[in-house]
Design an enzyme around this catalytic site. Structure first.
Site, PDB file in Angstrom:
ATOM      1  N   HIS A   1      23.032  -8.313  18.643  1.00  0.00           N
ATOM      2  CA  HIS A   1      23.311  -8.796  17.284  1.00  0.00           C
ATOM      3  C   HIS A   1      24.821  -8.987  17.084  1.00  0.00           C
ATOM      4  CE1 HIS A   1      24.454  -4.672  17.075  1.00  0.00           C
ATOM      5  NE2 HIS A   1      24.614  -4.629  15.773  1.00  0.00           N
TER       6      HIS A   1
ATOM      7  N   HIS B   1      38.725 -11.827   5.899  1.00  0.00           N
ATOM      8  CA  HIS B   1      38.857 -11.086   4.635  1.00  0.00           C
ATOM      9  C   HIS B   1      40.279 -11.199   4.080  1.00  0.00           C
ATOM     10  CE1 HIS B   1      34.822  -9.699   4.855  1.00  0.00           C
ATOM     11  NE2 HIS B   1      35.007  -9.080   6.014  1.00  0.00           N
TER      12      HIS B   1
ATOM     13  N   THR C   1      22.267  -0.404  15.042  1.00  0.00           N
ATOM     14  CA  THR C   1      21.669   0.699  14.294  1.00  0.00           C
ATOM     15  C   THR C   1      21.247   0.320  12.871  1.00  0.00           C
ATOM     16  OG1 THR C   1      23.843   1.386  13.500  1.00  0.00           O
ATOM     17  CG2 THR C   1      23.099   2.376  15.548  1.00  0.00           C
TER      18      THR C   1
ATOM     19  N   GLU D   1      31.782  -2.991  23.984  1.00  0.00           N
ATOM     20  CA  GLU D   1      31.170  -2.269  25.104  1.00  0.00           C
ATOM     21  C   GLU D   1      30.691  -3.245  26.186  1.00  0.00           C
ATOM     22  OE1 GLU D   1      29.728   1.257  22.057  1.00  0.00           O
ATOM     23  OE2 GLU D   1      28.191   0.014  23.022  1.00  0.00           O
TER      24      GLU D   1
ATOM     25  N   HIS E   1      29.846   3.013  11.811  1.00  0.00           N
ATOM     26  CA  HIS E   1      31.209   3.064  11.294  1.00  0.00           C
ATOM     27  C   HIS E   1      31.886   4.390  11.608  1.00  0.00           C
ATOM     28  CE1 HIS E   1      32.547  -0.393   8.886  1.00  0.00           C
ATOM     29  NE2 HIS E   1      31.311  -0.753   9.120  1.00  0.00           N
TER      30      HIS E   1
ATOM     31  N   ASN F   1      31.027  -2.895  18.001  1.00  0.00           N
ATOM     32  CA  ASN F   1      31.003  -1.879  19.061  1.00  0.00           C
ATOM     33  C   ASN F   1      30.251  -2.406  20.279  1.00  0.00           C
ATOM     34  OD1 ASN F   1      32.302   0.502  17.688  1.00  0.00           O
ATOM     35  ND2 ASN F   1      30.644   0.060  16.246  1.00  0.00           N
TER      36      ASN F   1
ATOM     37  N   ASP G   1      38.334   4.999   7.261  1.00  0.00           N
ATOM     38  CA  ASP G   1      37.705   3.721   7.559  1.00  0.00           C
ATOM     39  C   ASP G   1      38.346   2.697   6.623  1.00  0.00           C
ATOM     40  OD1 ASP G   1      35.736   1.492   7.357  1.00  0.00           O
ATOM     41  OD2 ASP G   1      34.557   2.796   8.650  1.00  0.00           O
TER      42      ASP G   1
ATOM     43  N   ALA H   1      18.839   3.952  24.171  1.00  0.00           N
ATOM     44  CA  ALA H   1      19.344   3.857  25.543  1.00  0.00           C
ATOM     45  C   ALA H   1      20.792   4.328  25.574  1.00  0.00           C
ATOM     46  CB  ALA H   1      19.259   2.406  26.023  1.00  0.00           C
TER      47      ALA H   1
ATOM     48  N   THR I   1      36.916  -1.104  12.009  1.00  0.00           N
ATOM     49  CA  THR I   1      36.002  -0.909  13.147  1.00  0.00           C
ATOM     50  C   THR I   1      35.264  -2.182  13.554  1.00  0.00           C
ATOM     51  OG1 THR I   1      34.114  -0.333  11.766  1.00  0.00           O
ATOM     52  CG2 THR I   1      35.554   1.482  12.428  1.00  0.00           C
TER      53      THR I   1
END
Ligand code: U2F
Length: 458
Positions: A355, A153, A285, A363, A20, A359, A122, A338, A144
């Site tokens: 997953h 939401h 992460t 990417e 985040h 981000n 955020d 990586a 994000t």
């Protein structure tokens, strides 16, 4: 009396969980560089700041007008956060919010001699809306995650009313489509984030996101890590619901932060592989597949025979099937971390087993790489559906979970069939659009300029 635009001081309040804080930090760097006359203070937990510092160092010195502050995180000294409960860190943090941000903002105001004139946060930190109101300054949240989940939401009350809510298990209506929200009609009930209509509606996160949706329309502007035209129906939703909707992404292209050192030599290894032949594997992460799925994934990679680069934390390495690393060592590389953005931009990578954290999705688009989706929580199921059904640049697994046969089949499809080639072409088209959005005169560049104006009061 001081005029508002005399000496702007923008405070950026981060949410210290997973990835985040990183997009907010790259936005902070870009804003500070674009507005050298304004001061920027980035406030985040010490733990999260330490992990940002690693890649921030690679990006070179931060602009002089950007200062980074640690705020207290509510974590008692010596307390070890449980590895299996990522929400615990958040609960502790929210327990001391907003007092922690208030105290540190006062320090930032004292040290720079400028009153805070704008709060960027955020989006999860809806409390910043109240703080901004008390301070008489604008609030500009950054969302994000995936934009379609933000729409879910915003529509939570309607969804609860129409579908019914509060049932714990995923019930019979799980496969019904959300036809009554046209922008989300390709989604099924089961794709929604937990806490919207099923699972615990009273969890910390569920309440936080529900409240956030109420507050966002009050924001001076809402910034998003996406670009105009990626999903026109959502562009229209956000323009209608927010005072100003500012898609400024992909942030990794608009405000790139160079990857840190390639400690495990992933890029030279990729250099030695054929174009579009490698499966890159990472689950972000926050989560890791449960051990039985990890074993299935390993077996699937082995059965597929496709070269693979797998980002797998060291603590999970021991759970790989016996002998896996020896047997696959000549065509696979398993590393604890990586340089993902560079890997996805490498010509050798042909598929991304992911997953679907937002981000990662963005990417992957920026690299033009099709995805093999195994979503777990939050916005990830929706993101996976967007990838596989809206953009058609990836596949999901029957039943959701990773199986040896499913992994082999998905990789064969993406890497070795004409359908896979078409997915790659479609991903390449989206890549072109993304590049255009952040290029000269592009929509994200224009929106970023507007954002600079709003946060500096000019
Ligand atoms: C939460 O997401 P995560 O942090 O789990 O995952 P991502 O949004 O995909 O971000 C992972 C980032 O870490 C980088 C990678 C991404 O920028 O490039 N990375 C890397 O550089 N090297 C590695 O070996 C592994 C990862 C949440 F779980 C999601 O549901 C949300 O969508 C997301 C954003 O709000 O936050």
């Amino acid at each position: 009396e001081r005029r508002r635009h005399d000496a702007p001081h923008v405070a950026l309040l981060a949410f210290p969980l997973g990835t985040h804080a990183a997009p907010l930090f790259s936005l902070a760097r870009a804003l500070a560089a674009a507005a050298p006359g304004a001061a920027f203070s980035f406030l985040n937990s010490a733990r999260s700041n330490a992990s940002l510092a690693r890649f921030a160092a690679a990006a070179g010195p931060a602009p002089d007008n950007l200062r980074v502050y640690d705020v207290t995180d509510g974590c008692p000294t010596g307390y070890e956060l449980p590895a299996d409960d990522p929400e615990e860190e958040v609960r502790l943090f929210l327990g001391v919010t907003p007092g922690n941000f208030r105290a540190t903002m006062a320090t930032a105001e004292d040290s720079g001699g400028r009153k805070v004139s704008c709060l960027v946060s955020d989006a999860f930190l809806w409390i910043a809306a109240e703080m901004a109101e008390e301070m008489g300054v604008p609030w500009v949240p950054l969302w994000t995650g995936g934009p379609a989940s933000l729409a879910a939401h915003l529509y939570t009350d309607l969804l609860r009313l129409t579908i019914g809510a509060g049932k714990q298990a995923i019930p019979a209506w799980a496969d019904e489509h959300l036809n009554f929200v046209p922008a989300l009609s390709y989604l099924r009930v089961r794709d929604l984030p937990e806490g919207v209509v099923f699972s615990n509606l009273n969890s910390e996160f569920s309440r936080l996101l529900h409240r956030m949706a109420d507050e966002l329309p009050r924001a001076a502007a809402v910034a998003l890590n996406t670009f105009a035209g990626l999903d026109p129906a959502l562009d229209a939703e956000f323009s209608a619901q927010f005072n100003t909707s500012l898609p400024v992404g992909p942030l990794n292209l608009l405000a790139p932060i160079p990857a840190g050192p390639d400690r495990h030599a992933c890029l030279p290894w990729l250099d030695s592989q054929a174009p579009a032949s490698v499966a890159y594997v990472s689950f972000g992460t926050v989560i890791s597949p449960p051990p039985p799925e990890l074993a299935e994934l390993a077996a699937g990679l082995e059965a597929s025979g496709a070269p693979f680069l797998w980002s797998l934390k060291d603590e999970w390495r021991a759970r790989l099937p016996a002998g896996f690393l020896d047997r696959t060592g000549s065509w696979g590389l398993v590393v604890p971390w990586a340089p993902q953005v560079d890997a996805l931009g490498h010509v050798a990578v042909g598929a991304f087993v992911t997953h679907c954290g937002w981000n990662s999705v963005v990417e992957s688009l920026a690299g033009g790489v099709p995805m093999v989706c195994r979503p777990f929580l939050g916005d990830q199921r929706i993101n996976a559906r967007v990838v596989s059904h809206l953009w058609e640049v990836g596949v999901e697994f029957d039943g959701g979970a990773l199986t040896c046969g499913g992994v082999k089949e998905a990789l064969d499809l993406v890497l070795r069939t004409d359908e896979g080639k078409r997915m790659r072409e479609r991903a390449g088209e989206l890549r072109k659009k993304a590049v255009r959005a952040v290029g000269p005169g592009g929509s994200s560049v224009q929106n970023f300029k507007a954002l600079v104006g709003i946060v500096t009061g000019n």
